[in-house]
Design an enzyme around this catalytic site. Structure first.
Site, mmCIF file in Angstrom:
data_model
loop_
_atom_site.group_PDB
_atom_site.id
_atom_site.type_symbol
_atom_site.label_atom_id
_atom_site.label_comp_id
_atom_site.label_asym_id
_atom_site.label_seq_id
_atom_site.Cartn_x
_atom_site.Cartn_y
_atom_site.Cartn_z
ATOM 1 N N ARG A 37 0.806 -1.222 0.000
ATOM 2 C CA ARG A 37 0.000 0.000 0.000
ATOM 3 C C ARG A 37 0.836 1.266 0.000
ATOM 4 O O ARG A 37 0.361 2.344 0.306
ATOM 5 C CB ARG A 37 -0.958 0.002 1.203
ATOM 6 C CG ARG A 37 -1.884 -1.188 1.176
ATOM 7 C CD ARG A 37 -2.924 -1.151 2.259
ATOM 8 N NE ARG A 37 -3.516 -2.471 2.414
ATOM 9 C CZ ARG A 37 -4.441 -2.978 1.594
ATOM 10 N NH1 ARG A 37 -4.903 -2.252 0.602
ATOM 11 N NH2 ARG A 37 -4.896 -4.192 1.792
ATOM 12 N N HIS A 69 2.905 -11.004 -5.829
ATOM 13 C CA HIS A 69 1.833 -10.085 -6.256
ATOM 14 C C HIS A 69 2.347 -8.661 -6.107
ATOM 15 O O HIS A 69 2.900 -8.314 -5.067
ATOM 16 C CB HIS A 69 0.608 -10.323 -5.361
ATOM 17 C CG HIS A 69 -0.666 -9.744 -5.914
ATOM 18 N ND1 HIS A 69 -0.804 -8.400 -6.207
ATOM 19 C CD2 HIS A 69 -1.845 -10.318 -6.229
ATOM 20 C CE1 HIS A 69 -2.024 -8.190 -6.676
ATOM 21 N NE2 HIS A 69 -2.680 -9.334 -6.705
ATOM 22 N N TYR A 72 -0.754 -2.583 -4.695
ATOM 23 C CA TYR A 72 -2.073 -2.176 -5.181
ATOM 24 C C TYR A 72 -2.106 -0.783 -5.803
ATOM 25 O O TYR A 72 -3.077 -0.404 -6.433
ATOM 26 C CB TYR A 72 -3.086 -2.233 -4.033
ATOM 27 C CG TYR A 72 -3.354 -3.642 -3.537
ATOM 28 C CD1 TYR A 72 -3.603 -4.666 -4.451
ATOM 29 C CD2 TYR A 72 -3.360 -3.945 -2.192
ATOM 30 C CE1 TYR A 72 -3.856 -5.955 -4.021
ATOM 31 C CE2 TYR A 72 -3.615 -5.240 -1.746
ATOM 32 C CZ TYR A 72 -3.857 -6.236 -2.669
ATOM 33 O OH TYR A 72 -4.119 -7.509 -2.237
ATOM 34 N N HIS A 109 -2.201 -6.205 -11.543
ATOM 35 C CA HIS A 109 -3.554 -5.894 -12.001
ATOM 36 C C HIS A 109 -3.438 -4.979 -13.215
ATOM 37 O O HIS A 109 -2.584 -4.094 -13.225
ATOM 38 C CB HIS A 109 -4.346 -5.191 -10.898
ATOM 39 C CG HIS A 109 -4.622 -6.066 -9.717
ATOM 40 N ND1 HIS A 109 -5.147 -5.590 -8.538
ATOM 41 C CD2 HIS A 109 -4.447 -7.396 -9.539
ATOM 42 C CE1 HIS A 109 -5.293 -6.597 -7.684
ATOM 43 N NE2 HIS A 109 -4.860 -7.695 -8.260
ATOM 44 N N GLU A 144 -3.398 -10.201 -14.130
ATOM 45 C CA GLU A 144 -4.517 -10.907 -13.491
ATOM 46 C C GLU A 144 -5.851 -10.440 -14.056
ATOM 47 O O GLU A 144 -6.090 -9.232 -14.174
ATOM 48 C CB GLU A 144 -4.454 -10.649 -11.970
ATOM 49 C CG GLU A 144 -5.549 -11.383 -11.214
ATOM 50 C CD GLU A 144 -5.427 -11.212 -9.697
ATOM 51 O OE1 GLU A 144 -4.457 -10.567 -9.232
ATOM 52 O OE2 GLU A 144 -6.322 -11.712 -8.993
ATOM 53 N N ASP A 178 -8.001 -15.617 -11.874
ATOM 54 C CA ASP A 178 -8.534 -15.670 -10.511
ATOM 55 C C ASP A 178 -9.993 -16.132 -10.622
ATOM 56 O O ASP A 178 -10.808 -15.470 -11.291
ATOM 57 C CB ASP A 178 -8.424 -14.259 -9.899
ATOM 58 C CG ASP A 178 -8.925 -14.199 -8.468
ATOM 59 O OD1 ASP A 178 -10.030 -14.702 -8.201
ATOM 60 O OD2 ASP A 178 -8.220 -13.615 -7.616
ATOM 61 N N HIS A 181 -12.646 -13.660 -9.500
ATOM 62 C CA HIS A 181 -12.795 -12.549 -10.439
ATOM 63 C C HIS A 181 -13.535 -13.004 -11.701
ATOM 64 O O HIS A 181 -14.356 -12.263 -12.243
ATOM 65 C CB HIS A 181 -11.425 -11.981 -10.831
ATOM 66 C CG HIS A 181 -10.663 -11.419 -9.670
ATOM 67 N ND1 HIS A 181 -9.396 -10.881 -9.795
ATOM 68 C CD2 HIS A 181 -10.986 -11.290 -8.363
ATOM 69 C CE1 HIS A 181 -8.980 -10.472 -8.612
ATOM 70 N NE2 HIS A 181 -9.918 -10.721 -7.725
ATOM 71 N N HIS A 213 -5.295 -17.925 -9.290
ATOM 72 C CA HIS A 213 -5.690 -17.626 -7.920
ATOM 73 C C HIS A 213 -6.968 -18.411 -7.669
ATOM 74 O O HIS A 213 -7.981 -18.180 -8.346
ATOM 75 C CB HIS A 213 -5.953 -16.130 -7.746
ATOM 76 C CG HIS A 213 -4.711 -15.290 -7.768
ATOM 77 N ND1 HIS A 213 -4.736 -13.920 -7.888
ATOM 78 C CD2 HIS A 213 -3.401 -15.642 -7.667
ATOM 79 C CE1 HIS A 213 -3.486 -13.454 -7.857
ATOM 80 N NE2 HIS A 213 -2.664 -14.484 -7.734
ATOM 81 N N ASP A 226 -15.568 -8.293 -6.136
ATOM 82 C CA ASP A 226 -14.437 -9.150 -5.867
ATOM 83 C C ASP A 226 -14.388 -9.369 -4.361
ATOM 84 O O ASP A 226 -13.804 -8.578 -3.642
ATOM 85 C CB ASP A 226 -13.213 -8.376 -6.408
ATOM 86 C CG ASP A 226 -11.896 -8.927 -5.940
ATOM 87 O OD1 ASP A 226 -11.865 -10.052 -5.442
ATOM 88 O OD2 ASP A 226 -10.890 -8.200 -6.089
ATOM 89 N N HIS A 228 -13.589 -12.551 -1.875
ATOM 90 C CA HIS A 228 -13.165 -13.944 -1.825
ATOM 91 C C HIS A 228 -13.788 -14.693 -0.652
ATOM 92 O O HIS A 228 -14.011 -14.123 0.410
ATOM 93 C CB HIS A 228 -11.642 -14.025 -1.697
ATOM 94 C CG HIS A 228 -10.920 -13.378 -2.839
ATOM 95 N ND1 HIS A 228 -9.555 -13.267 -2.895
ATOM 96 C CD2 HIS A 228 -11.368 -12.814 -3.983
ATOM 97 C CE1 HIS A 228 -9.201 -12.661 -4.013
ATOM 98 N NE2 HIS A 228 -10.285 -12.370 -4.680
ATOM 99 N N GLU A 258 -6.050 -17.170 -2.151
ATOM 100 C CA GLU A 258 -6.179 -15.838 -1.537
ATOM 101 C C GLU A 258 -7.464 -15.854 -0.714
ATOM 102 O O GLU A 258 -8.273 -14.926 -0.768
ATOM 103 C CB GLU A 258 -6.249 -14.758 -2.602
ATOM 104 C CG GLU A 258 -5.011 -14.685 -3.479
ATOM 105 C CD GLU A 258 -5.161 -13.690 -4.613
ATOM 106 O OE1 GLU A 258 -4.225 -12.919 -4.851
ATOM 107 O OE2 GLU A 258 -6.224 -13.691 -5.276
HETATM 108 ZN ZN LIG Z 1 -6.359 -12.687 -7.206
HETATM 109 ZN ZN LIG Z 2 -4.697 -9.570 -7.351
#
Ligand SMILES: [Zn+2]
Ligand SMILES: [Zn+2]
Length: 280
Positions: A37, A69, A72, A109, A144, A178, A181, A213, A226, A228, A258
């Protein structure tokens, strides 16, 4: 070989991720190589790098089983020059971190286009991947797929294909699928996971699935959201995940959990490993 495991924390020391993964019985895993982050993070120390590599070797983790990964904040599709600049420099830094750690794929992403035409966002995203990969050999980017909320691109195979078509460094670009997703984006993985994966391989190519994923979903088909859930506990259910590990074309790529409940990780891994062993 089935490479499967959770996205684990690197808290206190990067190499502790190896111990954490191992404690769940994982044969692969994911990490963030920096704070996900923040734009800036301290450089990896020599000692940190060496110890991570040593522990990987000691525990028998192949680099093929690891799918780091990226952070973000990176938005490769952004139209804003400041965000573009910061995203590119962070993406380059993340690729360099992978290289330093002896890892060869980075999951990212594809980004959000924010305003204007969607196709321009797709082109900007492809351009940023190219710019980041320029003069960086030995590392690849896994884009992804997304659920497609707001102006986020990459929620259809058409768009994943368009990203690849618009990029020059095609041999260093592939994808992570994923499952949560996919479901959010309207691909009914509950009903037809095999048909969806077959379609991906037919259109994008056999060698373009760099990882998966594996996540169940708390939100319905086509929700564009999204969220999970643990494997088998959500709206997708256990069967499609068993079906995935029965296939021969998802071996030897990292399959990352995840999922939200780490108390279930060992069970999730064992369940999928057992099905893999039973059918191979
Ligand atoms: Zn993912
Ligand atoms: Zn991701």
């Amino acid at each position: 070989m089935l490479f499967i495991g959770p996205h684990v924390s690197t808290e206190s020391h990067l190499a502790l991720s190896v111990d954490r993964a191992k404690s769940y019985g994982a044969t692969g895993f994911a990490i963030f190589t920096k704070n996900q982050r923040q734009w800036k993070s301290p450089k990896l120390k020599e000692e940190e790098i060496e110890y991570f590599k040593t522990r990987m070797k000691e525990e028998g983790f192949d680099k093929k089983s690891i799918l780091p990964h990226s952070g973000y904040l990176i938005n490769p599709a952004s139209p804003e020059s400041e965000i573009k600049e910061k995203s590119l420099s962070l993406l380059k830094d993340e690729l360099d971190r992978c290289l330093l750690l002896g890892l060869d794929i980075l999951n990212i992403h594809p980004g959000a286009y924010k305003e204007g035409d969607r196709i321009d966002g797709i082109k900007r995203s492809a351009k940023m991947l190219d710019d980041a990969l320029e003069e960086r050999e030995g590392v690849r980017i896994a884009v992804e797929n997304t659920a497609g909320a707001g102006t986020i691109i990459g929620n259809t195979f058409d768009e994943l294909e368009a990203i690849l078509e618009n990029a020059k460094h095609k041999d260093q670009i592939g994808f992570t699928l994923d499952t949560a997703h996919l479901y959010g984006a309207g691909y009914d993985v509950k009903d037809d996971i095999d048909g969806i994966l077959d379609d991906f391989f037919r259109r994008l190519g056999k060698d373009k699935l760099y990882g998966m994923h594996l996540n169940d979903s708390k939100v319905p088909l086509s929700s564009k959201k999204d969220r999970h859930d643990s494997i088998g506990a959500g709206l997708i259910g256990l069967d499609p995940f068993l079906q995935i590990v029965r296939r021969n074309d998802i071996e030897n790529i990292p399959l990352i959990l995840e999922t939200p409940d780490e108390n279930r990780w060992a069970y999730e891994i064992r369940t999928l490993q057992d099905e893999y062993r039973r059918t191979h």
